[in-house]
Design a protein around this motif. Structure first.
Motif, mmCIF file in Angstrom:
data_model
loop_
_atom_site.group_PDB
_atom_site.id
_atom_site.type_symbol
_atom_site.label_atom_id
_atom_site.label_comp_id
_atom_site.label_asym_id
_atom_site.label_seq_id
_atom_site.Cartn_x
_atom_site.Cartn_y
_atom_site.Cartn_z
ATOM 1 N N PRO A 261 0.835 -1.198 0.000
ATOM 2 C CA PRO A 261 0.000 0.000 0.000
ATOM 3 C C PRO A 261 0.870 1.247 0.000
ATOM 4 C CG PRO A 261 -0.117 -1.148 2.117
ATOM 5 C CD PRO A 261 0.647 -2.026 1.185
ATOM 6 N N GLY A 262 0.431 2.271 -0.732
ATOM 7 C CA GLY A 262 1.186 3.519 -0.764
ATOM 8 C C GLY A 262 2.031 3.674 -2.013
ATOM 9 N N GLN A 263 1.992 2.701 -2.923
ATOM 10 C CA GLN A 263 2.745 2.874 -4.172
ATOM 11 C C GLN A 263 2.117 3.986 -4.992
ATOM 12 O OE1 GLN A 263 3.064 -1.570 -5.186
ATOM 13 N NE2 GLN A 263 4.871 -0.739 -6.201
ATOM 14 N N ALA A 264 2.948 4.587 -5.853
ATOM 15 C CA ALA A 264 2.480 5.732 -6.661
ATOM 16 C C ALA A 264 1.657 5.215 -7.843
ATOM 17 C CB ALA A 264 3.678 6.541 -7.132
ATOM 18 N N LEU A 265 0.351 5.076 -7.623
ATOM 19 C CA LEU A 265 -0.499 4.411 -8.613
ATOM 20 C C LEU A 265 -0.623 5.169 -9.925
ATOM 21 C CD1 LEU A 265 -3.456 3.187 -6.405
ATOM 22 C CD2 LEU A 265 -1.571 1.838 -7.326
ATOM 23 N N SER A 266 -0.501 6.488 -9.874
ATOM 24 C CA SER A 266 -0.683 7.248 -11.112
ATOM 25 C C SER A 266 0.636 7.466 -11.850
ATOM 26 C CB SER A 266 -1.330 8.601 -10.801
ATOM 27 O OG SER A 266 -2.585 8.382 -10.181
ATOM 28 N N ASN A 267 1.702 6.878 -11.341
ATOM 29 C CA ASN A 267 3.006 6.997 -12.008
ATOM 30 C C ASN A 267 3.177 5.807 -12.945
ATOM 31 O OD1 ASN A 267 5.667 7.092 -12.773
ATOM 32 N ND2 ASN A 267 6.504 6.939 -10.690
ATOM 33 N N PRO A 268 3.111 6.034 -14.258
ATOM 34 C CA PRO A 268 3.161 4.891 -15.179
ATOM 35 C C PRO A 268 4.555 4.306 -15.331
ATOM 36 C CG PRO A 268 3.089 6.934 -16.411
ATOM 37 C CD PRO A 268 3.001 7.313 -14.966
ATOM 38 N N TYR A 269 5.544 4.914 -14.660
ATOM 39 C CA TYR A 269 6.919 4.399 -14.745
ATOM 40 C C TYR A 269 7.294 3.652 -13.483
ATOM 41 C CZ TYR A 269 6.765 7.913 -18.340
ATOM 42 O OH TYR A 269 6.390 8.650 -19.423
ATOM 43 N N VAL B 271 -0.680 4.706 -18.499
ATOM 44 C CA VAL B 271 0.215 3.677 -19.027
ATOM 45 C C VAL B 271 0.355 3.777 -20.546
ATOM 46 C CG1 VAL B 271 0.370 1.168 -19.369
ATOM 47 C CG2 VAL B 271 -0.051 2.109 -17.101
ATOM 48 N N THR B 272 -0.749 4.112 -21.233
ATOM 49 C CA THR B 272 -0.682 4.184 -22.700
ATOM 50 C C THR B 272 0.287 5.286 -23.133
ATOM 51 O OG1 THR B 272 -2.951 3.467 -22.694
ATOM 52 C CG2 THR B 272 -2.114 4.284 -24.788
ATOM 53 N N GLU B 273 0.199 6.451 -22.451
ATOM 54 C CA GLU B 273 1.156 7.535 -22.741
ATOM 55 C C GLU B 273 2.593 7.060 -22.563
ATOM 56 O OE1 GLU B 273 -1.512 10.080 -20.071
ATOM 57 O OE2 GLU B 273 0.478 11.021 -19.946
ATOM 58 N N ALA B 274 2.832 6.361 -21.441
ATOM 59 C CA ALA B 274 4.197 5.922 -21.124
ATOM 60 C C ALA B 274 4.684 4.941 -22.191
ATOM 61 C CB ALA B 274 4.222 5.273 -19.742
ATOM 62 N N ARG B 275 3.792 4.058 -22.621
ATOM 63 C CA ARG B 275 4.164 3.080 -23.662
ATOM 64 C C ARG B 275 4.528 3.809 -24.955
ATOM 65 N NH1 ARG B 275 1.761 -1.965 -25.446
ATOM 66 N NH2 ARG B 275 3.068 -2.576 -27.214
ATOM 67 N N LYS B 276 3.765 4.861 -25.279
ATOM 68 C CA LYS B 276 4.056 5.632 -26.503
ATOM 69 C C LYS B 276 5.426 6.302 -26.436
ATOM 70 C CE LYS B 276 -0.563 6.410 -28.277
ATOM 71 N NZ LYS B 276 -1.751 7.067 -27.737
ATOM 72 N N GLU B 277 5.794 6.761 -25.236
ATOM 73 C CA GLU B 277 7.120 7.378 -25.057
ATOM 74 C C GLU B 277 8.217 6.385 -25.441
ATOM 75 O OE1 GLU B 277 8.008 10.397 -23.892
ATOM 76 O OE2 GLU B 277 6.536 11.118 -22.430
ATOM 77 N N LEU B 278 8.035 5.143 -25.012
ATOM 78 C CA LEU B 278 9.044 4.120 -25.327
ATOM 79 C C LEU B 278 9.017 3.790 -26.814
ATOM 80 C CD1 LEU B 278 8.659 1.576 -22.352
ATOM 81 C CD2 LEU B 278 10.394 3.328 -22.629
ATOM 82 N N GLU B 279 7.802 3.622 -27.353
ATOM 83 C CA GLU B 279 7.674 3.232 -28.763
ATOM 84 C C GLU B 279 8.253 4.283 -29.696
ATOM 85 O OE1 GLU B 279 3.874 0.215 -28.422
ATOM 86 O OE2 GLU B 279 3.522 2.288 -29.065
ATOM 87 N N ALA B 280 7.993 5.560 -29.362
ATOM 88 C CA ALA B 280 8.468 6.651 -30.226
ATOM 89 C C ALA B 280 9.986 6.639 -30.344
ATOM 90 C CB ALA B 280 7.996 7.984 -29.661
#
Ligand code: UD1
Length: 370
Positions: A214-222, A356-365
């Protein structure tokens, strides 16, 4: 009089649990934290820091903030770091600056104000691929992940193409630094173990496996995979699994991690050492995705297998805890299923933005998934 411990990055996930445990263990606790937006969502006040903690806002790269923070403390736990393996492969300057320059600034200040002991959070990622055993029983220390095998397998194989079997990795395995994150963590570890004794201080490094709770940064996609999966499921979306999901990790409850740090702060035998910290139980990413969905009462959500690998990721790495048990007195106590139930109950009360989708796009780009 009670000793004072400074926890850098102490407003983060592990730091808050450690602050609580340190207070309960009789320490006075000071936290230095810059509350980065990616983790803390833009708040100026740290959330969830226990009462009684002295909070200082400041960045580890800022020598003045650091000089104030180390003044009058007896011990330091250095947690402040950027922690995303995938993100480190493109946010290179940020990772190197926070993790390595930040540790340099800490020690520059400690030369003026030495403390008794410094414990640094290192990572299993410094091993690269863990230790493997071949068909003939020989151990393989320097396994590198090649391209996907002809049979479609993601597993490292011997020269004849036979998959190698992962075995628990002891601290003596040579590091193999496969990501910018791993490089920076190794530098943090070495700076601590080199500089602490040079200035009459005690240095200890803990190589952490995948902490959850509990307490993990849930909105941090990294962030770590369990928090990412929890956020996806909470938003009614399937977890996205890299590779085929059969990669092995060891998920260790944050309370066990906090206890390991307390032992590392006190134990005379720990001085100068590096210690693996995990739960001693390994699981595939597929298994944890399914167990988590079930703990969150969403058995209807089936994970999606991406079938691509993230640059910098390793395939399998599981810890050998013998040294931590023998020299640190560390024994993991938390049960994984109980831990998931606790995580699920906590997540149910939270708001989690799924980025998560944004973060995945960062990697893909940048061509960092293939
Ligand atoms: C994590 C930590 C790192 C810590 C290390 C210790 C993060 C971001 N990284 O690295 O700071 O030092 O543990 O063990 O917390 N995966 C998916 N789907 C996702 C996200 C990840 O399938 O959406 C997979 C990854 O490809 C990897 C596994 O899950 O195979 C674990 O990934 P991650 O949680 O990022 O952990 P590590 O890379 O092990």
């Amino acid at each position: 009089m009670a000793e004072t411990v400074l926890i850098t990055g102490g407003a983060g996930f592990i730091g808050r649990h450690l602050a609580q445990a340190a207070l309960a263990g009789g320490y006075r606790v000071r936290v230095l934290d810059s509350l980065i937006e990616q983790v803390h969502g833009g708040t100026k006040r740290p959330k969830g820091l226990p009462d009684g903690v002295e909070f200082m806002a400041g960045d580890v790269r800022d020598a003045r903030a650091m000089a104030r923070a180390v003044k009058g403390v007896d011990k330091v736990v250095h947690l402040a770091a950027e922690v995303g393996v995938g993100q480190s492969m493109y946010a290179v300057d940020r990772y190197v600056a926070t993790n390595d320059l930040g540790t340099g600034v800490l020690f520059q200040c400690l030369i003026e104000h030495p403390v008794k002991r410094v414990v640094v959070a290192s990572s299993m990622s410094i091993y690269g691929e863990g230790l493997y055993r071949g068909r003939d029983g020989a151990l393989h220390e320097d396994v590198l992940r090649g391209p996907r095998g002809a049979d479609g397998s993601w597993d490292p194989a011997d020269a004849a193409g036979v998959p190698l079997v992962p075995v628990p990795t002891p601290e003596w395995k040579r590091p193999a630094l496969a990501s910018v994150y791993a490089i920076t963590k190794f530098v943090q570890e070495r700076l601590t173990l080199t500089l602490a004794p040079a200035y009459g201080m005690e240095g200890v490094a803990l190589r952490l496996w995948n902490a959850y709770g509990p307490g993990q940064a849930l909105s941090n996609p990294y962030t770590g995979v369990l928090a990412i999966f929890a956020s996806r499921i909470h938003n009614g979306k399937p977890p996205v699994i890299f590779e085929d999901g059969q990669q092995l990790r060891d998920f260790v409850h944050v309370e066990d991690v906090a206890r390991a740090f307390l032992l590392a702060l006190d134990e005379p035998k720990a001085v100068g050492g590096v210690f693996n910290i995990g739960s001693g139980e390994h699981r595939t990413v597929n298994e944890v995705a399914t167990l988590l969905a079930s703990a969150m009462n969403r058995d209807d959500i089936r994970p999606e297998i991406a079938g691509v690998a993230r640059a910098g990721d390793i395939r399998h790495c599981i810890p050998d805890l013998a040294k931590a048990r023998a020299e640190l007195g560390f024994e993991p106590r938390c049960d994984f299923k109980a831990g998931l139930a606790e995580l699920a109950a906590w997540v149910a009360e939270q708001q989690a933005d799924d980025r998560v989708t944004e973060a995945r796009k960062e990697l893909e780009a940048r061509g960092l998934v293939a």
